[in-house]
Structure formats: structure tokens, C-alpha cells
Design an enzyme around this catalytic site. Structure first.
Site, PDB file in Angstrom:
ATOM      1  N   ASP A 124       6.167  -2.836   1.783  1.00 40.49           N
ATOM      2  CA  ASP A 124       6.901  -2.732   0.482  1.00 40.49           C
ATOM      3  C   ASP A 124       7.668  -1.847   0.112  1.00 40.49           C
ATOM      4  O   ASP A 124       7.979  -0.750   0.735  1.00 40.49           O
ATOM      5  CB  ASP A 124       5.704  -2.598  -0.346  1.00 40.49           C
ATOM      6  CG  ASP A 124       5.978  -2.747  -2.133  1.00 40.49           C
ATOM      7  OD1 ASP A 124       6.894  -3.519  -2.321  1.00 40.49           O
ATOM      8  OD2 ASP A 124       5.454  -2.088  -2.747  1.00 40.49           O
ATOM      9  N   ASP A 156       9.282  -0.312  -3.206  1.00 32.67           N
ATOM     10  CA  ASP A 156       8.792   0.615  -4.629  1.00 32.67           C
ATOM     11  C   ASP A 156       7.739   1.458  -4.271  1.00 32.67           C
ATOM     12  O   ASP A 156       6.530   0.623  -4.042  1.00 32.67           O
ATOM     13  CB  ASP A 156       9.068   0.225  -5.688  1.00 32.67           C
ATOM     14  CG  ASP A 156      10.498  -0.423  -6.291  1.00 32.67           C
ATOM     15  OD1 ASP A 156      11.234   0.395  -5.660  1.00 32.67           O
ATOM     16  OD2 ASP A 156      10.592  -1.315  -6.741  1.00 32.67           O
TER      17      ASP A 156
END
Length: 365
Positions: free
Chosen positions: A86, A88
């Protein structure tokens, strides 16, 4: 009469047929009712997910067979485990307002207008990506928009050597108002996939393949929110990934790690419970000691007060006696003085009488 009775019976039958059938509803326990009244976002998501997943399971399986997000593995990457990362709060931290220590800025155009975005890398990110690119087939799988994420990824990997594939919000599956990451659509075996994310809702379809990382966010330090520069979560996850590479199977290693973590947690809970029991026992012991000491001190204080009072009483008696003696002395001295004066007057009278007698005698002679 018979006709009237017949009509009444017909009316009752019609009324019974008109009445709607009540659906039998299962009574939920008090805990679930409390969750339904004021649920948080994650609780609401998992509660709805448990209801709807069984109904939509067949539809999801059909779409999985049709959609394939990634092509077949290249010759370089054959036999490697695919690692989904991922963006953020796992690899970077971004914000629309400037903050201390930001490393990259860019302008973003949206429906709301243009915004300046300020970005900072997570500590040990470059070492993490270079090591993972050697051992894994790295895939960036994010739920953010392409316009936003692509600029950050181009800054992190300008030569496209570290990250093999990039998947954005279009690749996520929409389910109950949330963007989820379905790993079965990647055209890879599920036993050879690992996902690293900070949000548990994003990998709820495949919890066995997930490694949850704590988010890289602002934390209050001395009354001011700042990023933790001493964060070493990427190094900790790298150790787990190396164990997965040695074993060759992601599911087994992750399950073993979780079981070991559960055992450690149980041991810690036991130790903490024992420690709390000992602490409470010691607390009771100290409290009893304190009470005994207080009682003893109170007794001593009472005895001392009694002694002081007796001493004060004796002193008062002595003072009274002294005052009485002084008064007696004064009175005796006053009496003595008065007696002396009286004796003086008496002597003077006697002397005067003698003088008169003498004068009388001399006068006769």
C-alpha cells in the site's frame, strides 16, 4: 338466525385472511444491539459484511474467473512471491498543508480545485524497496486515485526498477461503500501472495495473506504533532518477509508467526495477571501496615497527650502553690511590717510616759 351466524363466520374468516403475516425475527443479544445503535465505521463495515457476504459469494466467484488484473509472470520473476504494498501511511505520509521535514511537493487538480501536496518518505524506505525488488515480485496496490499516486510513485521509483506493476483505485473492488483489494484477481496463486497494509478492511477477503503495519502518521510530542523519525516498522516487516522466502510458502509462515504471537500475548497476559495479583496483595499488606502504624501512632499520640495534660496539670498545680506561697509570704511580710509599726507606736508611748514621769520627778525635786 342461521343466516346471521353464517355471515358472521364469513366475516371473521375474511378478516383473518386480510391480516398480514408477521415475519419471525431473531432476537439479537444486547451487545449487537449496542453496536447497531452507535457503531463506528469499522464495526458497521464488518457487521454488514457478515450479513451480505454469504449472499454475494457466488457473484464474486463468477467475477473472479473473468477479471485478471496482472499478466502472467515473466521469466525473471518465476518462482518468486508477489508482494503487494500500500502507499498512503505505509510507505509515505502526505498532507495538503506544509509541515516540518517534507521532502517532495506537487500540485494536484481536482473537481474542488488545485491543491499543493507535501510528501515525506517513511524511514528505511529505500533500503526496503531495493531488498524487496531482489527477492519478490513487487506490486503497488493502492486505493488512491491514479493522478495522485502516480506522481508519488514516479518520485520513489523514477527508473521503474523497484516496483514491477502499479494498481490504483480502478483495480479495487467496491463492496459496501469501501474499496477492497481482492487478491484472487491478480492472476497468481493465493498461497504465493503477501499484502502489506495499514487498514484491515482493505484485505478482509484474504486475512491469511496479510501483514498489518501500524500507520505512519503525526503524533503529539510536547504539545505539537510531529512525525516519528525513529520509526522502524519496515525493518521489522523485512525480517518476516525473509522468513517467508526461506520457507517458500506465505500462508504457513504467516500462520506460524501469528500463532507464536498469540502464545506470547497469552504469556504476557498471564504474567501481567500474576503481577497484578502480587501488586494487589502487596498493596493490601502495605495498607494493613499503614493502618497498624496509624493506630499505633494514634495510641502514642493519645498517651503523649495524656502525659502532656498531666504535666500541664502538675505545672498548673505547682504554679498555684507557688502563687499561694508568695501570697502567704507577702501577707506574712505585710503582717510583720504592721506588727513592727504597732510595736514602734507602743515604744514611743512608753518613752513618752517615761519622759513625763521623769519631768514630774525633776519638777518635784
Amino acid at each position: 338466525m342461521n343466516q346471521i351466524k353464517f355471515e358472521q363466520t364469513n366475516k371473521t374468516i375474511e378478516n383473518e385472511s386480510v391480516q398480514p403475516t408477521r415475519k419471525i425475527r431473531r432476537k439479537l443479544p444486547n451487545k449487537s444491539l449496542q453496536l447497531l445503535k452507535e457503531p463506528t465505521k469499522q464495526q458497521q463495515f464488518y457487521f454488514e459484511f457478515a450479513k451480505v457476504f454469504e449472499k454475494t459469494k457466488k457473484k464474486i466467484q463468477r467475477t473472479r474467473q473473468l477479471v485478471k488484473l496482472l499478466p502472467k509472470q515473466r521469466k525473471r520473476d518465476r518462482g518468486k512471491i508477489t508482494l503487494c504494498l500500500d502507499l498512503d501511511l505505509t510507505l509515505i505520509y502526505s498532507q495538503f498543508t506544509p509541515f516540518e521535514g517534507y521532502e517532495f511537493t506537487f500540485t494536484l487538480q481536482n473537481k474542488n480545485g488545485t491543491h499543493n501536496v507535501y510528501v515525506k518518505k517513511r524511514p528505511f524506505l529505500e533500503e526496503f524497496l531495493t531488498r524487496c525488488s531482489e527477492l519478490f515480485e513487487v506490486v503497488l496496490f493502492t486505493a488512491s486515485q491514479r493522478e495522485y499516486a502516480e506522481k508519488i510513485v514516479n518520485w520513489l521509483d523514477p527508473d521503474r526498477k523497484l516496483i514491477r506493476y502499479r494498481l490504483y483505485r480502478n483495480a479495487c473492488s467496491m463492496f459496501l461503500g469501501n474499496y477492497l483489494k481482492d487478491l484472487s484477481l491478480l492472476n497468481r496463486e493465493i498461497s504465493s501472495i503477501v499484502i502489506v497494509d495499514d487498514v484491515p478492511a482493505s484485505f478482509c477477503f484474504h486475512k491469511q495473506n496479510a501483514l498489518q503495519i501500524p500507520p505512519f502518521t503525526m503524533k503529539p510530542v510536547n504539545g505539537q504533532k510531529t512525525l516519528d523519525i525513529s520509526d522502524n516498522q519496515l525493518q521489522a516487516i523485512m525480517k518476516i518477509l525473509l522468513q517467508i522466502v526461506k520457507n517458500g510458502n506465505a500462508l504457513k509462515t504467516i500462520s506460524q508467526i501469528r500463532s507464536s504471537q498469540k502464545k506470547k500475548l497469552k504469556e504476557l497476559k498471564r504474567k501481567s495477571s500474576k503481577g497484578t495479583k502480587k501488586f494487589h496483595k502487596k498493596k493490601k499488606h502495605f495498607s494493613l501496615k499503614k493502618l497498624k502504624n496509624k493506630n499505633h501512632n494514634n495510641k502514642n499520640n493519645t498517651i503523649e497527650n495524656e502525659n502532656i495534660q498531666s504535666n500541664n496539670h502538675q505545672i498548673d498545680n505547682i504554679e498555684i502553690e507557688n502563687t499561694e506561697n508568695e501570697f502567704e509570704r507577702k501577707s506574712s511580710s505585710e503582717n510583720e511590717s504592721e506588727s513592727d509599726i504597732e510595736m514602734g507606736f507602743i515604744l514611743d508611748r512608753k518613752r513618752k510616759k517615761k519622759k513625763k514621769r521623769l519631768r514630774h520627778i525633776f519638777s518635784i525635786l
